[in-house]
Design a protein around this motif. Structure first.
Motif, mmCIF file in Angstrom:
data_model
loop_
_atom_site.group_PDB
_atom_site.id
_atom_site.type_symbol
_atom_site.label_atom_id
_atom_site.label_comp_id
_atom_site.label_asym_id
_atom_site.label_seq_id
_atom_site.Cartn_x
_atom_site.Cartn_y
_atom_site.Cartn_z
ATOM 1 N N LEU A 81 -6.278 -6.629 -1.013
ATOM 2 C CA LEU A 81 -6.609 -6.185 0.336
ATOM 3 C C LEU A 81 -5.551 -6.575 1.357
ATOM 4 O O LEU A 81 -5.149 -5.768 2.193
ATOM 5 N N SER A 82 -5.079 -7.813 1.293
ATOM 6 C CA SER A 82 -4.145 -8.324 2.305
ATOM 7 C C SER A 82 -2.723 -8.317 1.770
ATOM 8 O O SER A 82 -2.376 -9.101 0.883
ATOM 9 N N MET A 83 -1.930 -7.395 2.306
ATOM 10 C CA MET A 83 -0.527 -7.281 1.904
ATOM 11 C C MET A 83 0.308 -6.997 3.141
ATOM 12 O O MET A 83 -0.193 -6.450 4.131
ATOM 13 N N PRO A 84 1.586 -7.346 3.111
ATOM 14 C CA PRO A 84 2.463 -7.008 4.234
ATOM 15 C C PRO A 84 2.563 -5.497 4.387
ATOM 16 O O PRO A 84 2.387 -4.747 3.422
ATOM 17 N N GLY A 85 2.860 -5.048 5.598
ATOM 18 C CA GLY A 85 2.975 -3.611 5.822
ATOM 19 C C GLY A 85 1.624 -2.940 5.729
ATOM 20 O O GLY A 85 0.634 -3.415 6.275
ATOM 21 N N MET A 86 1.577 -1.827 5.001
ATOM 22 C CA MET A 86 0.310 -1.120 4.839
ATOM 23 C C MET A 86 -0.612 -1.918 3.933
ATOM 24 O O MET A 86 -0.335 -2.113 2.758
ATOM 25 N N GLY A 87 -1.701 -2.408 4.467
ATOM 26 C CA GLY A 87 -2.641 -3.215 3.695
ATOM 27 C C GLY A 87 -3.534 -2.373 2.797
ATOM 28 O O GLY A 87 -3.447 -1.141 2.757
ATOM 29 N N GLY A 88 -4.427 -3.064 2.097
ATOM 30 C CA GLY A 88 -5.273 -2.395 1.130
ATOM 31 C C GLY A 88 -6.252 -1.406 1.726
ATOM 32 O O GLY A 88 -6.496 -0.340 1.149
ATOM 33 N N LEU A 122 0.922 2.138 9.950
ATOM 34 C CA LEU A 122 -0.209 3.068 9.950
ATOM 35 C C LEU A 122 0.207 4.511 10.201
ATOM 36 O O LEU A 122 -0.650 5.401 10.267
ATOM 37 N N LYS A 123 1.514 4.746 10.335
ATOM 38 C CA LYS A 123 2.036 6.093 10.580
ATOM 39 C C LYS A 123 1.423 6.697 11.845
ATOM 40 O O LYS A 123 0.973 7.845 11.867
ATOM 41 N N GLY A 167 0.790 -1.209 0.000
ATOM 42 C CA GLY A 167 0.000 0.000 0.000
ATOM 43 C C GLY A 167 0.829 1.269 0.000
ATOM 44 O O GLY A 167 0.491 2.260 -0.664
ATOM 45 N N GLU A 168 1.927 1.258 0.727
ATOM 46 C CA GLU A 168 2.764 2.455 0.801
ATOM 47 C C GLU A 168 3.368 2.786 -0.556
ATOM 48 O O GLU A 168 3.390 3.949 -0.979
ATOM 49 N N VAL A 227 -6.443 2.458 0.681
ATOM 50 C CA VAL A 227 -7.640 3.096 0.117
ATOM 51 C C VAL A 227 -7.850 4.461 0.774
ATOM 52 O O VAL A 227 -8.084 5.474 0.102
ATOM 53 N N ARG A 228 -7.768 4.494 2.091
ATOM 54 C CA ARG A 228 -7.965 5.752 2.809
ATOM 55 C C ARG A 228 -6.907 6.779 2.421
ATOM 56 O O ARG A 228 -7.210 7.957 2.192
ATOM 57 N N ARG A 229 -5.660 6.327 2.332
ATOM 58 C CA ARG A 229 -4.566 7.260 2.012
ATOM 59 C C ARG A 229 -4.710 7.814 0.589
ATOM 60 O O ARG A 229 -4.495 9.000 0.349
ATOM 61 N N LEU A 230 -5.054 6.945 -0.353
ATOM 62 C CA LEU A 230 -5.179 7.387 -1.741
ATOM 63 C C LEU A 230 -6.313 8.389 -1.904
ATOM 64 O O LEU A 230 -6.189 9.383 -2.629
ATOM 65 N N LEU A 231 -7.427 8.146 -1.226
ATOM 66 C CA LEU A 231 -8.560 9.056 -1.348
ATOM 67 C C LEU A 231 -8.304 10.374 -0.616
ATOM 68 O O LEU A 231 -8.842 11.419 -0.994
#
Length: 209
Positions: free
Chosen positions: A54-61, A171-172, A35-36, A65-69
């Motif tokens: 949706l399921s990935m290591p680190g920042m998940g999907g 999640l920063k 995700g990052e 989604v929230r960060r991109l929007l």
């Protein structure tokens, strides 16, 4: 030509999607393994659709989604998931994704979903849509519905075995903030430790054994 950013932690999966989309006349303009990386790539490639695992290591999907929007309110995101629960699609769609597909769908439906999302239309696969409708009608709510969006993100990461320090990095957030969320999660789910949280997640199909 629809321009797609692929986000999946498996290179072979991305290759399969890239070939499928190319056959459908679409162009993959970027690939990310988490995700990052997707958030970093988005601004430079400006895709029409983000196809997000949706399921990935680190920042998940879900967090991505929230960060991109937050980065671009017009981002059009289609999420793919192997999960069979209703909590994940509810959270993903609530976060602002336009589409949600279970990974078991036929290739033709994936292509149709990408086209729909590129046009700004919602698309949820039939089986997931039915499960969501039935859960609402029957009131069969998972206990994790009690969790806020941030608490849910922390809960899923913990259930997957991530440490507080790792979650804070993903999640920063500060470790103390994650600790506060963890306290509330345990209170709401009546769990006393990480093992019990993992059992709750397994019971409701939120993670895979």
């Amino acid at each position: 030509m629809t321009r797609v950013l692929l986000v999946d932690d498996h290179a072979l999966v991305r290759m399969g999607f890239r070939m499928l989309l190319a056959d459908a006349g679409m162009e993959v303009v970027g690939e990310a393994g988490d995700g990052e990386q997707a958030c970093q790539l988005y601004a430079s490639v400006r895709p029409d659709v983000v196809l997000m695992d949706l399921s990935m290591p680190g920042m998940g999907g879900l967090e991505a989604v929230r960060r991109l929007l937050a980065q671009d309110a017009r981002a059009r995101i289609l999420v793919l998931s192997a999960h069979e629960d209703t909590a994940h699609p509810q959270r993903v769609l609530r976060a602002g994704a336009l589409g949600y597909l279970a990974k078991r769908v036929a290739p033709d439906e994936l292509v149709a979903a990408v086209r729909a999302v590129a046009q700004g239309r919602r698309h949820v696969d039939a089986r997931t849509a039915q499960a969501l409708a039935l859960a609402q009608l029957e009131g069969d709510a998972s206990p994790v519905e009690l969790l806020s969006e941030r608490e849910f993100a922390v809960f899923i990461q913990l259930a997957r075995g991530r440490s507080v320090a790792q979650i804070a990095s993903d999640l920063k957030l500060s470790p103390s903030t994650v600790g506060t969320h963890l306290y509330h999660v345990k209170q709401k789910l009546n769990a006393s430790n990480q093992s019990e949280l993992t059992l709750v997640a397994l019971r409701w199909g939120l993670i895979q054994a």
